[in-house]
Scaffold this motif. Structure first.
Motif, PDB file in Angstrom:
ATOM      1  N   LEU A  30      -6.599  -1.461  -4.512  1.00 47.51           N
ATOM      2  CA  LEU A  30      -5.424  -0.821  -5.099  1.00 47.51           C
ATOM      3  C   LEU A  30      -5.179  -1.304  -6.520  1.00 47.51           C
ATOM      4  O   LEU A  30      -4.782  -0.524  -7.403  1.00 47.51           O
ATOM      5  CB  LEU A  30      -4.201  -1.094  -4.213  1.00 47.51           C
ATOM      6  CG  LEU A  30      -4.258  -0.444  -2.827  1.00 47.51           C
ATOM      7  CD1 LEU A  30      -3.195  -1.036  -1.916  1.00 47.51           C
ATOM      8  CD2 LEU A  30      -4.099   1.062  -2.924  1.00 47.51           C
ATOM      9  N   ASN A  46      -6.868   9.255  -4.803  1.00 50.16           N
ATOM     10  CA  ASN A  46      -7.697   8.179  -5.347  1.00 50.16           C
ATOM     11  C   ASN A  46      -7.178   6.808  -4.924  1.00 50.16           C
ATOM     12  O   ASN A  46      -7.963   5.890  -4.657  1.00 50.16           O
ATOM     13  CB  ASN A  46      -7.745   8.271  -6.869  1.00 50.16           C
ATOM     14  CG  ASN A  46      -8.657   9.380  -7.359  1.00 50.16           C
ATOM     15  OD1 ASN A  46      -9.450   9.923  -6.601  1.00 50.16           O
ATOM     16  ND2 ASN A  46      -8.547   9.722  -8.638  1.00 50.16           N
ATOM     17  N   THR A  47      -5.860   6.678  -4.873  1.00 51.32           N
ATOM     18  CA  THR A  47      -5.251   5.405  -4.469  1.00 51.32           C
ATOM     19  C   THR A  47      -5.585   5.081  -3.021  1.00 51.32           C
ATOM     20  O   THR A  47      -5.957   3.948  -2.684  1.00 51.32           O
ATOM     21  CB  THR A  47      -3.723   5.477  -4.662  1.00 51.32           C
ATOM     22  OG1 THR A  47      -3.427   5.720  -6.049  1.00 51.32           O
ATOM     23  CG2 THR A  47      -3.048   4.188  -4.220  1.00 51.32           C
ATOM     24  N   ILE A  52      -7.799   0.466  -8.833  1.00 50.04           N
ATOM     25  CA  ILE A  52      -7.624   1.902  -9.052  1.00 50.04           C
ATOM     26  C   ILE A  52      -6.361   2.187  -9.858  1.00 50.04           C
ATOM     27  O   ILE A  52      -6.195   3.308 -10.372  1.00 50.04           O
ATOM     28  CB  ILE A  52      -7.584   2.660  -7.702  1.00 50.04           C
ATOM     29  CG1 ILE A  52      -7.896   4.162  -7.916  1.00 50.04           C
ATOM     30  CG2 ILE A  52      -6.253   2.476  -7.003  1.00 50.04           C
ATOM     31  CD1 ILE A  52      -9.260   4.437  -8.521  1.00 50.04           C
ATOM     32  N   THR A  53      -5.482   1.217 -10.004  1.00 52.01           N
ATOM     33  CA  THR A  53      -4.236   1.444 -10.741  1.00 52.01           C
ATOM     34  C   THR A  53      -4.476   1.999 -12.141  1.00 52.01           C
ATOM     35  O   THR A  53      -3.883   3.013 -12.514  1.00 52.01           O
ATOM     36  CB  THR A  53      -3.403   0.151 -10.784  1.00 52.01           C
ATOM     37  OG1 THR A  53      -2.964  -0.161  -9.450  1.00 52.01           O
ATOM     38  CG2 THR A  53      -2.185   0.299 -11.678  1.00 52.01           C
ATOM     39  N   CYS A  76      -6.703   5.648 -11.645  1.00 54.25           N
ATOM     40  CA  CYS A  76      -6.444   6.685 -10.639  1.00 54.25           C
ATOM     41  C   CYS A  76      -6.239   8.063 -11.258  1.00 54.25           C
ATOM     42  O   CYS A  76      -6.489   9.078 -10.592  1.00 54.25           O
ATOM     43  CB  CYS A  76      -5.246   6.310  -9.780  1.00 54.25           C
ATOM     44  SG  CYS A  76      -3.700   6.131 -10.702  1.00 54.25           S
ATOM     45  N   TRP A  79       2.452   1.677  -3.324  1.00 56.52           N
ATOM     46  CA  TRP A  79       1.470   1.932  -4.379  1.00 56.52           C
ATOM     47  C   TRP A  79       1.279   3.427  -4.649  1.00 56.52           C
ATOM     48  O   TRP A  79       0.889   3.827  -5.738  1.00 56.52           O
ATOM     49  CB  TRP A  79       0.134   1.292  -4.035  1.00 56.52           C
ATOM     50  CG  TRP A  79      -0.453   0.505  -5.171  1.00 56.52           C
ATOM     51  CD1 TRP A  79      -0.809   0.972  -6.421  1.00 56.52           C
ATOM     52  CD2 TRP A  79      -0.750  -0.896  -5.180  1.00 56.52           C
ATOM     53  NE1 TRP A  79      -1.317  -0.047  -7.191  1.00 56.52           N
ATOM     54  CE2 TRP A  79      -1.289  -1.205  -6.453  1.00 56.52           C
ATOM     55  CE3 TRP A  79      -0.628  -1.909  -4.235  1.00 56.52           C
ATOM     56  CZ2 TRP A  79      -1.707  -2.493  -6.797  1.00 56.52           C
ATOM     57  CZ3 TRP A  79      -1.043  -3.190  -4.582  1.00 56.52           C
ATOM     58  CH2 TRP A  79      -1.567  -3.480  -5.848  1.00 56.52           C
ATOM     59  N   PHE A  80       1.559   4.259  -3.661  1.00 62.17           N
ATOM     60  CA  PHE A  80       1.479   5.699  -3.889  1.00 62.17           C
ATOM     61  C   PHE A  80       2.521   6.134  -4.918  1.00 62.17           C
ATOM     62  O   PHE A  80       2.270   7.014  -5.743  1.00 62.17           O
ATOM     63  CB  PHE A  80       1.648   6.457  -2.574  1.00 62.17           C
ATOM     64  CG  PHE A  80       0.508   6.256  -1.614  1.00 62.17           C
ATOM     65  CD1 PHE A  80      -0.770   6.673  -1.941  1.00 62.17           C
ATOM     66  CD2 PHE A  80       0.705   5.647  -0.387  1.00 62.17           C
ATOM     67  CE1 PHE A  80      -1.845   6.487  -1.067  1.00 62.17           C
ATOM     68  CE2 PHE A  80      -0.345   5.460   0.504  1.00 62.17           C
ATOM     69  CZ  PHE A  80      -1.627   5.872   0.158  1.00 62.17           C
ATOM     70  N   ASN A 137       1.200   4.729  -8.471  1.00 57.45           N
ATOM     71  CA  ASN A 137       0.125   5.474  -9.123  1.00 57.45           C
ATOM     72  C   ASN A 137       0.414   6.958  -9.261  1.00 57.45           C
ATOM     73  O   ASN A 137       0.342   7.518 -10.349  1.00 57.45           O
ATOM     74  CB  ASN A 137      -1.182   5.251  -8.367  1.00 57.45           C
ATOM     75  CG  ASN A 137      -1.745   3.854  -8.574  1.00 57.45           C
ATOM     76  OD1 ASN A 137      -1.208   3.067  -9.352  1.00 57.45           O
ATOM     77  ND2 ASN A 137      -2.817   3.530  -7.887  1.00 57.45           N
ATOM     78  N   TRP A 165       0.836  -1.203   0.000  1.00 57.52           N
ATOM     79  CA  TRP A 165       0.000   0.000   0.000  1.00 57.52           C
ATOM     80  C   TRP A 165       0.876   1.260   0.000  1.00 57.52           C
ATOM     81  O   TRP A 165       0.637   2.212  -0.746  1.00 57.52           O
ATOM     82  CB  TRP A 165      -0.917  -0.013   1.221  1.00 57.52           C
ATOM     83  CG  TRP A 165      -2.123   0.859   1.103  1.00 57.52           C
ATOM     84  CD1 TRP A 165      -2.289   1.958   0.292  1.00 57.52           C
ATOM     85  CD2 TRP A 165      -3.344   0.715   1.837  1.00 57.52           C
ATOM     86  NE1 TRP A 165      -3.536   2.506   0.478  1.00 57.52           N
ATOM     87  CE2 TRP A 165      -4.215   1.765   1.415  1.00 57.52           C
ATOM     88  CE3 TRP A 165      -3.800  -0.182   2.801  1.00 57.52           C
ATOM     89  CZ2 TRP A 165      -5.499   1.930   1.943  1.00 57.52           C
ATOM     90  CZ3 TRP A 165      -5.074  -0.021   3.326  1.00 57.52           C
ATOM     91  CH2 TRP A 165      -5.913   1.017   2.892  1.00 57.52           C
ATOM     92  N   ALA A 201     -13.284   6.805  -7.704  1.00 50.57           N
ATOM     93  CA  ALA A 201     -12.289   5.967  -7.029  1.00 50.57           C
ATOM     94  C   ALA A 201     -12.914   5.168  -5.896  1.00 50.57           C
ATOM     95  O   ALA A 201     -12.599   3.985  -5.696  1.00 50.57           O
ATOM     96  CB  ALA A 201     -11.161   6.844  -6.501  1.00 50.57           C
TER      97      ALA A 201
END
Length: 440
Positions: free
Chosen positions: A279, A243-244, A282-283, A286, A222-223, A226, A219, A294
């Motif tokens: 996650l 959104n992520t 939304i990839t 986003c 992931w920021f 994206n 997680w 989202a």
């Protein structure tokens, strides 16, 4: 795509560069996070093997990417939108003065490399507990060049047919990362067949705290995955970041809601899986949907994927760690919903069905999904079959029964005992000790 001119003339933006450096590190961290996530989900006898399949992917994909992968994916198109050329093979012609947009090209190439790494590593979850490590070492480079690289060019490369001809949108990797890994995982699961004891023996995760730690690292990374795909420190990156976060939260809540209703109790594994599902979905979207979109994308993924993971028992394919149920299904959901929730304010012009855009964009997204999934499945199945015939892809039954940690790596994850009068256990003698114990 690149310009070999002085940095000042190319107008390198230091803020964009600083953010992309950080985002690249975040995405690279996702692969060790994935290793922990997967490692906690398998049984104790295959923990280290699971970790190794992810970590070795970092090395293998990096070599392939620098040698030819980057050039074929992001070099100027030479094949009708299908593949780039080899102008930059071995990173030829790219130095500190080469620029991509507002960042150094070598940084952009490294950022994209981290995507390729984790995509290959994701596949390992579908074949956990039963794949030959030697075959994996051959599979990863071949798969990267034959599956990931072409699809990345189609979706993101200059002249790629999915983006420039079809017009389908994918901000951060629904098709190249999520759908390819999920479809490829399904193909390999079918090539190798189910684990010993599938649908008979309990195969529960051995370490749920490790799973939660891995999910947290995913997680976190992931920021970068994206928001970093905006390739700049700007408002689009900020929107993708929010959104992520939002989709991960509603994915987690959606999965727990299903568990509570269906099973009567929410679980830690469900929380981790739901967050990842949100996650994943939304990839691709986003950078194209609003915050409301989202929230819906994440919730839809959490609910649908929580049911999808059980398909393997009904359809009799052994996707060990739910790569198909989470990454393929979640990737499809997120990619398709762009055609429903895309907003002009985010895309610069394209609108989804909900905002008056009609069915056109949804149709384009569907075509992209079907073609990418079919291509990834077919090519991966072919690679898997060839390797199985050439060197065997399935581990020996005895090795699978004993555990790949001991039989392949001569190590165990949790055995810290001593032999004799306090002598430390040597990794080289563990197999013979275990053999002697089993014969006694």
């Amino acid at each position: 795509m690149e310009t070999n001119v002085p940095l000042a003339a190319a107008q390198i933006n230091t803020g964009d560069t600083a953010w992309l450096l950080a985002a690249t590190a975040l995405v690279l961290l996702m692969t060790p996070g994935l290793a922990l996530f997967y490692g906690g989900m398998v049984r104790t006898k295959s923990v280290l093997n699971m970790l190794m399949m992810s970590f070795v992917s970092i090395a293998l994909v990096t070599v392939v990417w620098l040698a030819a992968g980057y050039s074929l994916a992001f070099g100027d198109d030479i094949g009708g939108g299908l593949v780039g050329g080899l102008k930059h093979a071995g990173m030829a012609g790219l130095g500190p003065d080469s620029v991509h947009g507002s960042v150094p090209t070598v940084l952009f190439a490294t950022f994209q490399l981290t995507f390729a790494i984790i995509t290959a590593a994701l596949i390992s979850g579908a074949i956990a507990d039963r794949a030959k490590f030697s075959a994996w070492l051959v599979f990863v480079p071949a798969w990267t060049l034959l599956v990931y690289v072409p699809v990345a060019h189609w979706v993101w490369g200059p002249g790629g047919w999915i983006l420039y001809r079809l017009g389908a949108l994918d901000f951060a990797g629904g098709m190249p990362v999520e759908i390819t890994s999920g479809a490829s995982g399904l193909a390999l699961a079918l090539v190798l067949g189910p684990r010993l004891g599938f649908k008979k023996d309990a195969m529960r995760p051995h370490n749920l705290p490790m799973v939660m730690l891995g999910a947290g690292l995913l997680w976190f990374g992931w920021f970068g995955f994206n928001a970093g795909s905006a390739l700049g420190a700007n408002g689009l990156a900020a929107a993708a970041f929010l959104n992520t976060l939002a989709a991960g939260c509603t994915g987690l809540l959606g999965w727990l809601f299903v568990e509570q209703k269906r099973d009567g109790h929410p679980t830690t594994l469900g929380a981790a899986s739901g967050a990842v599902a949100g996650l994943v979905a939304i990839t691709p979207s986003c950078g194209t949907v609003s915050l409301l979109g989202a929230l819906v994308v994440g919730l839809a993924a959490g609910v649908v994927c929580s049911y999808a993971v059980s398909w393997k028992f009904r359809l009799n394919y052994d996707d060990s760690l739910d790569v198909v149920g989470v990454h393929l299904v979640g990737g499809v959901i997120g990619t398709l919903l762009i055609g429903v929730f895309a907003e002009k304010a985010m895309t610069g012009g394209t609108e989804g069905l909900l905002y008056g855009g009609g069915l056109a964009q949804l149709g384009k997204q569907a075509v992209g999904v079907v073609v990418v999934a079919a291509y990834a499945f077919a090519v991966t199945y072919g690679i898997g079959k060839l390797l199985d015939k050439a060197m065997g892809f399935r581990a020996a039954e005895e090795h699978e029964h004993t555990g790949l940690d001991l039989t392949v790596h001569a190590e165990t994850a949790y055995d810290h005992g001593v032999l004799g009068h306090g002598a430390p256990v040597s990794a080289s003698v563990v197999p013979s000790v275990r053999k002697a114990e089993s014969q006694a």
